[in-house]
Design a protein around this motif. Sequence first.
Motif, PDB file in Angstrom:
ATOM      1  N   ALA A 121       0.830  -1.208   0.000  1.00  0.00           N
ATOM      2  CA  ALA A 121       0.000   0.000   0.000  1.00  0.00           C
ATOM      3  C   ALA A 121       0.862   1.255   0.000  1.00  0.00           C
ATOM      4  N   MET A 122       1.963   1.228   0.751  1.00  0.00           N
ATOM      5  CA  MET A 122       2.859   2.390   0.783  1.00  0.00           C
ATOM      6  C   MET A 122       3.467   2.649  -0.595  1.00  0.00           C
ATOM      7  N   VAL A 123       3.867   1.590  -1.268  1.00  0.00           N
ATOM      8  CA  VAL A 123       4.422   1.751  -2.612  1.00  0.00           C
ATOM      9  C   VAL A 123       3.378   2.342  -3.550  1.00  0.00           C
ATOM     10  N   GLN A 124       2.125   1.925  -3.386  1.00  0.00           N
ATOM     11  CA  GLN A 124       1.054   2.477  -4.208  1.00  0.00           C
ATOM     12  C   GLN A 124       0.878   3.968  -3.950  1.00  0.00           C
ATOM     13  N   VAL A 125       0.959   4.386  -2.688  1.00  0.00           N
ATOM     14  CA  VAL A 125       0.861   5.807  -2.345  1.00  0.00           C
ATOM     15  C   VAL A 125       2.033   6.573  -2.950  1.00  0.00           C
ATOM     16  N   PHE A 126       3.228   6.034  -2.821  1.00  0.00           N
ATOM     17  CA  PHE A 126       4.412   6.699  -3.351  1.00  0.00           C
ATOM     18  C   PHE A 126       4.370   6.825  -4.871  1.00  0.00           C
ATOM     19  N   SER A 127       3.628   5.954  -5.524  1.00  0.00           N
ATOM     20  CA  SER A 127       3.596   5.970  -6.990  1.00  0.00           C
ATOM     21  C   SER A 127       2.962   7.239  -7.543  1.00  0.00           C
TER      22      SER A 127
END
Length: 491
Positions: A121-127
């Motif tokens: 989920a964090m990687v998705q936010v950072f994207s």
Amino acid sequence: MGANNGKQYGSEGKGSSSISSDVSSSTDHTPTQAQKNVATSEDSDLSMRTLSTPSPALICPPNLPGFQNGRGSSTSSSSITGETVAMVHSPPPTRLTHPLIRLASRPQKEQASIERLPDQAMVQVFSFLPTNQLCRCARVCRRWYNLAWDPRLWRTIRLTGETINVDRALKVLTRRLCQDTPNVCLMLETVSVSGCRRLTDRGLYTIAQCCPELRRLEVSGCYNISNEAVFDVVSLCPNLEHLDVSGCSKVTCISLTREASIKLSPLHGKQISIRYLDMTDCFVLEDEGLHTIAAHCTQLTHLYLRRCVRLTDEGLRYLMIYCASIKELSVSDCRFVSDFGLREIAKLESRLRYLSIAHCGRVTDVGIRYVAKYCGKLRYLNARGCEGITDHGLEYLAKNCAKLKSLDIGKCPLVSDTGLECLALNCFNLKRLSLKSCESITGQGLQIVAANCFDLQMLNVQDCEVSVEALRFVKRHCKRCVIEHTNPAFF
């Protein structure tokens, strides 16, 4: 943040320490250490972090506010100076309801809500973050550092700003992204540095050497780059499909380097996979340069040559010989293009969907007839400022290009209500129509258009002598139409 995420580290990840020192040397300010805070309260929360990652000061101006940690209840201060980030959280005040009543021991501070998110989920936010903000996030804590440099987040590098040292930024970023795959960034597909005026051939050479999987390059407004740098990118990035060099006045051609041409067969020009090419405002481009481009970029489908003022009909003849798949073409403000050039463009036949010939003063009804006769699937035509176009040309266009959706014939003084009537009776799918400064247009012509083109969404009648009643008629019949006008009585 969790306590385990606030640990100090100076060389997290392979080679990160050297990257930080390189970036530090490219900035104007020097690293400073944050002042130490002493907390005597038993439940004080003191967090000092000194992280190692490419500095945001390299990518964005140093006077931007620091990255906020996202805690809602505690007060925080953040400073980014050189390569140091320090965040201090002061303890909350102790509150007593009565001097004789002793409060129960405070529960341990809960973990910040964002830290509860899983890595995916964090990687998705950072994207969703741009490059400079992603670098800021990498400086928060160890976990964020590892997540921010996830290869999936680095398919695109997007830098903006006229003052940043973009050559240095590209060198540092590509070096960091090449750690797992030495010397190449296999995940990087898009580089956008439009408006970065300090970009030079050195920066493009870095991209060419390290990004073999590059598919999209945007260097609009970077007027310091030359043909040689563009040749390097085209030769070393065989998958490049989208190239925007608009405003790069030194670029006069798109071709392979001599070394690449020697290694490959003479037919290698067909292997250049560029499909989208924007050379707007490349003032030095001439017919011979366009000939070379066409011979090497045979897969072109979108070509924009706005304000390439040295091009003539001969250049368009070369283009049609090699590039038979063009769907969108713009030669706006190319004052030497005439009806003979439109005869060459008409050879694209039904493949052509978009054509802009705005302000090509030598174009008349003859050229329009060529295009209308052979390009029956044309959807967009911009002929603004072509003063030689009359009702006869517009009538022929309407009868042969019935699927036309957007038409701009502004500043064509010879077009009148007669031409508009033919347009309205044949092009029922028309959605956008510009008649700006058409002196012969009246309210009667507009009413005929409104009564037949119900899907009209935009109508420009600025500087036209039309009555308020005609404008209200258009509004009643075309509910979704936005009318651009200069009549102060209509609102």
